[in-house]
Design a protein around this motif. Structure first.
Motif, PDB file in Angstrom:
ATOM      1  N   TYR A   5      -7.561  19.696 -59.860  1.00  0.00           N
ATOM      2  CA  TYR A   5      -8.015  18.705 -58.907  1.00  0.00           C
ATOM      3  C   TYR A   5      -9.450  18.349 -58.828  1.00  0.00           C
ATOM      4  CZ  TYR A   5      -3.572  19.533 -56.353  1.00  0.00           C
ATOM      5  OH  TYR A   5      -2.358  19.800 -55.940  1.00  0.00           O
ATOM      6  N   LYS A   6      -9.727  17.006 -58.604  1.00  0.00           N
ATOM      7  CA  LYS A   6     -11.212  16.760 -58.367  1.00  0.00           C
ATOM      8  C   LYS A   6     -11.281  16.640 -57.020  1.00  0.00           C
ATOM      9  CE  LYS A   6     -14.824  13.663 -59.750  1.00  0.00           C
ATOM     10  NZ  LYS A   6     -15.699  14.506 -59.163  1.00  0.00           N
ATOM     11  N   VAL A   7     -12.559  17.257 -56.471  1.00  0.00           N
ATOM     12  CA  VAL A   7     -12.908  16.863 -55.065  1.00  0.00           C
ATOM     13  C   VAL A   7     -13.663  15.755 -54.817  1.00  0.00           C
ATOM     14  CG1 VAL A   7     -13.859  17.992 -53.084  1.00  0.00           C
ATOM     15  CG2 VAL A   7     -12.576  19.541 -54.580  1.00  0.00           C
ATOM     16  N   LEU A   8     -13.417  14.798 -54.118  1.00  0.00           N
ATOM     17  CA  LEU A   8     -13.832  13.500 -54.019  1.00  0.00           C
ATOM     18  C   LEU A   8     -15.239  13.856 -52.887  1.00  0.00           C
ATOM     19  CD1 LEU A   8     -11.206  10.966 -53.997  1.00  0.00           C
ATOM     20  CD2 LEU A   8     -12.436  11.705 -55.869  1.00  0.00           C
ATOM     21  N   GLN A   9     -16.303  13.566 -53.314  1.00  0.00           N
ATOM     22  CA  GLN A   9     -17.452  14.100 -52.274  1.00  0.00           C
ATOM     23  C   GLN A   9     -18.346  12.742 -51.824  1.00  0.00           C
ATOM     24  OE1 GLN A   9     -19.383  17.375 -54.363  1.00  0.00           O
ATOM     25  NE2 GLN A   9     -17.977  18.679 -53.234  1.00  0.00           N
ATOM     26  N   SER A  10     -18.544  12.156 -52.981  1.00  0.00           N
ATOM     27  CA  SER A  10     -19.546  11.137 -52.780  1.00  0.00           C
ATOM     28  C   SER A  10     -19.066   9.706 -52.339  1.00  0.00           C
ATOM     29  CB  SER A  10     -20.252  10.837 -53.934  1.00  0.00           C
ATOM     30  OG  SER A  10     -19.684  10.127 -54.925  1.00  0.00           O
ATOM     31  N   ASP A  11     -19.684   8.828 -51.616  1.00  0.00           N
ATOM     32  CA  ASP A  11     -19.028   7.511 -51.356  1.00  0.00           C
ATOM     33  C   ASP A  11     -18.710   6.778 -52.333  1.00  0.00           C
ATOM     34  OD1 ASP A  11     -19.558   8.061 -48.346  1.00  0.00           O
ATOM     35  OD2 ASP A  11     -21.548   6.912 -48.551  1.00  0.00           O
ATOM     36  N   ILE A  12     -19.239   6.914 -53.448  1.00  0.00           N
ATOM     37  CA  ILE A  12     -18.573   6.048 -54.728  1.00  0.00           C
ATOM     38  C   ILE A  12     -17.610   6.543 -55.374  1.00  0.00           C
ATOM     39  CG2 ILE A  12     -19.997   7.321 -56.650  1.00  0.00           C
ATOM     40  CD1 ILE A  12     -19.957   3.499 -56.305  1.00  0.00           C
ATOM     41  N   GLU A  13     -17.421   7.970 -55.087  1.00  0.00           N
ATOM     42  CA  GLU A  13     -15.991   8.691 -55.718  1.00  0.00           C
ATOM     43  C   GLU A  13     -14.745   8.150 -54.579  1.00  0.00           C
ATOM     44  OE1 GLU A  13     -17.365  12.504 -57.566  1.00  0.00           O
ATOM     45  OE2 GLU A  13     -17.131  12.584 -55.373  1.00  0.00           O
ATOM     46  N   LEU A  14     -15.290   7.940 -53.315  1.00  0.00           N
ATOM     47  CA  LEU A  14     -14.382   7.600 -52.386  1.00  0.00           C
ATOM     48  C   LEU A  14     -13.812   6.197 -52.442  1.00  0.00           C
ATOM     49  CD1 LEU A  14     -15.541   9.439 -49.484  1.00  0.00           C
ATOM     50  CD2 LEU A  14     -13.490   9.930 -50.331  1.00  0.00           C
ATOM     51  N   LEU A  15     -14.947   5.554 -52.809  1.00  0.00           N
ATOM     52  CA  LEU A  15     -14.903   4.018 -53.055  1.00  0.00           C
ATOM     53  C   LEU A  15     -13.956   3.741 -54.112  1.00  0.00           C
ATOM     54  CD1 LEU A  15     -15.424   1.059 -52.376  1.00  0.00           C
ATOM     55  CD2 LEU A  15     -17.304   1.202 -54.025  1.00  0.00           C
ATOM     56  N   ALA A  16     -14.313   4.312 -55.131  1.00  0.00           N
ATOM     57  CA  ALA A  16     -13.300   4.338 -56.473  1.00  0.00           C
ATOM     58  C   ALA A  16     -11.844   4.693 -56.277  1.00  0.00           C
ATOM     59  CB  ALA A  16     -13.737   4.996 -57.617  1.00  0.00           C
ATOM     60  N   ALA A  17     -11.528   5.671 -55.499  1.00  0.00           N
ATOM     61  CA  ALA A  17     -10.212   6.272 -55.153  1.00  0.00           C
ATOM     62  C   ALA A  17      -9.725   5.091 -54.070  1.00  0.00           C
ATOM     63  CB  ALA A  17     -10.206   7.528 -54.505  1.00  0.00           C
ATOM     64  N   ALA A  18     -10.291   4.650 -53.301  1.00  0.00           N
ATOM     65  CA  ALA A  18      -9.734   3.472 -52.489  1.00  0.00           C
ATOM     66  C   ALA A  18      -9.482   1.930 -53.306  1.00  0.00           C
ATOM     67  CB  ALA A  18     -10.833   3.103 -51.232  1.00  0.00           C
ATOM     68  N   LEU A  19     -10.281   1.917 -54.211  1.00  0.00           N
ATOM     69  CA  LEU A  19     -10.058   0.627 -54.775  1.00  0.00           C
ATOM     70  C   LEU A  19      -8.981   0.706 -55.819  1.00  0.00           C
ATOM     71  CD1 LEU A  19     -13.730  -0.502 -55.675  1.00  0.00           C
ATOM     72  CD2 LEU A  19     -12.148  -1.314 -54.163  1.00  0.00           C
ATOM     73  N   SER A  20      -8.872   1.960 -56.366  1.00  0.00           N
ATOM     74  CA  SER A  20      -7.636   2.237 -57.364  1.00  0.00           C
ATOM     75  C   SER A  20      -6.403   2.611 -56.684  1.00  0.00           C
ATOM     76  CB  SER A  20      -7.883   3.186 -58.509  1.00  0.00           C
ATOM     77  OG  SER A  20      -8.266   4.451 -57.665  1.00  0.00           O
ATOM     78  N   GLU A  21      -6.412   2.858 -55.297  1.00  0.00           N
ATOM     79  CA  GLU A  21      -4.955   3.165 -54.585  1.00  0.00           C
ATOM     80  C   GLU A  21      -4.264   4.214 -55.140  1.00  0.00           C
ATOM     81  OE1 GLU A  21      -2.815  -0.378 -53.697  1.00  0.00           O
ATOM     82  OE2 GLU A  21      -4.501  -1.296 -52.653  1.00  0.00           O
ATOM     83  N   ILE A  22      -5.233   5.122 -55.540  1.00  0.00           N
ATOM     84  CA  ILE A  22      -4.491   6.548 -55.848  1.00  0.00           C
ATOM     85  C   ILE A  22      -3.875   7.259 -55.059  1.00  0.00           C
ATOM     86  CG2 ILE A  22      -5.486   6.597 -58.267  1.00  0.00           C
ATOM     87  CD1 ILE A  22      -7.643   8.635 -57.450  1.00  0.00           C
ATOM     88  N   GLU A  23      -3.214   8.261 -55.040  1.00  0.00           N
ATOM     89  CA  GLU A  23      -2.836   9.312 -54.090  1.00  0.00           C
ATOM     90  C   GLU A  23      -4.041  10.293 -53.924  1.00  0.00           C
ATOM     91  OE1 GLU A  23      -0.085  11.625 -51.744  1.00  0.00           O
ATOM     92  OE2 GLU A  23       0.368   9.815 -52.611  1.00  0.00           O
ATOM     93  N   VAL A  24      -4.329  10.593 -52.638  1.00  0.00           N
ATOM     94  CA  VAL A  24      -5.410  11.445 -52.331  1.00  0.00           C
ATOM     95  C   VAL A  24      -4.817  12.642 -51.385  1.00  0.00           C
ATOM     96  CG1 VAL A  24      -7.500  11.735 -51.182  1.00  0.00           C
ATOM     97  CG2 VAL A  24      -7.156   9.764 -52.571  1.00  0.00           C
ATOM     98  N   ARG A  25      -4.927  13.834 -51.897  1.00  0.00           N
ATOM     99  CA  ARG A  25      -4.415  15.027 -51.137  1.00  0.00           C
ATOM    100  C   ARG A  25      -5.457  15.409 -50.129  1.00  0.00           C
ATOM    101  NH1 ARG A  25       0.757  17.039 -53.033  1.00  0.00           N
ATOM    102  NH2 ARG A  25       1.066  15.726 -55.028  1.00  0.00           N
ATOM    103  N   ILE A  26      -5.216  16.152 -48.859  1.00  0.00           N
ATOM    104  CA  ILE A  26      -6.181  16.541 -47.979  1.00  0.00           C
ATOM    105  C   ILE A  26      -6.017  17.836 -48.003  1.00  0.00           C
ATOM    106  CG2 ILE A  26      -6.510  16.247 -45.653  1.00  0.00           C
ATOM    107  CD1 ILE A  26      -4.847  13.694 -45.568  1.00  0.00           C
TER     108      ILE A  26
END
Length: 71
Positions: A5-26
């Motif tokens: 797993y890669k943990v998304l921490q920064s705003d840029i990582e969250l933005l990239a995940a949002a734009l690519s619409e990948i599955e994010v686990r909580i």
């Protein structure tokens, strides 16, 4: 197949995940365990929270992970 797993921490990582619409686990930070059945693409985020599947999760209390294949 093994996954890490890669943990998304920064705003840029969250933005990239949002734009690519990948599955994010909580996951709960304190317990280091994933919330079963919860996850999906990021719909919005702020400095304090991330919105997934219509629910907002505190960035202070939860960890947001994407699964990467380990070769």
């Amino acid at each position: 197949m093994d996954f890490i797993y890669k943990v998304l921490q920064s705003d840029i990582e969250l933005l990239a995940a949002a734009l690519s619409e990948i599955e994010v686990r909580i996951a709960v930070k304190a317990a280091d365990e994933e919330l079963a059945g919860l996850g999906g693409p990021i719909r919005a985020y702020t400095p304090n929270a991330v919105r997934i599947r219509g629910l907002s999760y505190s960035r202070e209390l939860y960890e947001f992970r994407v699964r990467l294949r380990c070769e």
